[in-house]
Design a protein around this motif. Structure first.
Motif: not given
Length: 297
Positions: A219-233
């Motif tokens: 639902n929500s996330i905070t990141i501090n620098e360039t990166g990659v994420l995977k959606l749960s859906q």
């Protein structure tokens, strides 16, 4: 004085006795002489006795003088004995205290040595490390869609470019260090990279690792620098809140690594929402400051 009177009476009675009994003149004379001698002896004895009386009288004061001496001795004995007893008691107490100190347990200082164990990198990672500008052969890296993490340890500006021979395939991380960023590698249509040009002025590290190490969020996330994420859906509405005034952009990738959607981008501050393509499985976020992402479905 009384003795002299008695003797005189005795002598007169004796003379009267003689005059009645009628002894001879010689006997009388002898008796007289004897009486005289006896009287003289009695008189002398009486005198001596009289003289002795003052001696007895003189002795009595001597006895009286001795009594104070006895009285003085008694307090002396009592006073000396009592302090002696009192002094002995503290001595016993001091001995007990000394024993307690002797039996005190000595504390042993135990030195604890802490060993810091640096965990080794997972066996499914491929790691390259170096210093300064170098060309790295990455032709042995599998052609699978994966992650690449790059670390710049210096404070200087640097960038990384992928080549297929002499042809530029893709420009990867760039910026002033120190920084650590993670991007996708071998994305759809970009699997021909064989060389990496590292343009740095200090120490650096480059790590290739499987997609299984990516961060997943719901639902929500905070990141501090360039990166990659995977959606749960897949799909949904993506919200972004970026408070910095620098440029940022977010790219959506399909599960196979193909670019599926160019999402939020621009110069911050930014706070907005966009509908994602239903094929979006991954997000690549390029930022210079923290960003908060939310998903609504």
């Amino acid at each position: 004085m009384c003795n002299n009177i008695f003797m005189k009476r005795y002598f007169i009675i004796f003379l009267l006795f003689l005059s009645f009994c009628g002894p001879s003149q010689e006997d009388v004379q002898s008796q007289i002489d004897a009486a005289v001698e006896a009287a003289l002896e009695a008189t002398t004895s009486s005198t001596t006795t009289t003289t002795a009386q003052p001696t007895t009288t003189t002795t009595q004061p001597t006895t009286t003088t001795t009594q104070p001496t006895t009285t003085t001795t008694q307090p002396t004995t009592t006073t000396t004995t009592q302090p002696t007893t009192t002094t002995t008691q503290p001595t016993t107490t001091t001995t007990t205290t000394t024993t307690t100190t002797t039996t005190t347990t000595t504390t042993t200082t135990t030195t604890t040595t802490t060993t810091t164990t640096v965990p080794s990198e997972p066996s499914d990672w491929t790691v390259f490390e170096g210093y300064g500008t170098q060309v790295v052969d990455v032709s042995s890296i599998p052609k699978n869609f994966m992650l690449m993490t790059f670390i710049n340890y210096s404070n200087s500006f640097g960038y990384v470019t992928g080549y297929a021979g002499s042809k530029v395939v893709e420009n990867y991380q760039a910026g002033s260090g120190p920084f650590e960023t993670t991007t996708f590698y071998n994305t759809y249509g970009n699997t021909d990279t064989s060389l990496m040009q590292i343009n740095m002025r200090g120490n650096w590290k480059m790590i290739f690792k499987p997609l299984s190490y990516i961060t997943t969020f719901n639902n929500s996330i905070t990141i501090n620098e360039t990166g990659v994420l995977k959606l749960s859906q897949s799909g949904g509405i993506l919200g972004a809140n970026y408070t910095d005034d620098t440029f940022f952009y977010i790219t959506g990738y399909s599960c196979s690594g193909r670019i599926a959607d160019n999402l939020n981008s621009g110069t911050g501050p930014y706070n907005g929402q966009e509908i994602m393509d239903s094929d979006v499985c991954y997000l690549e976020v390029n930022i210079k400051a923290p960003i908060t992402l939310t998903i609504n479905r």
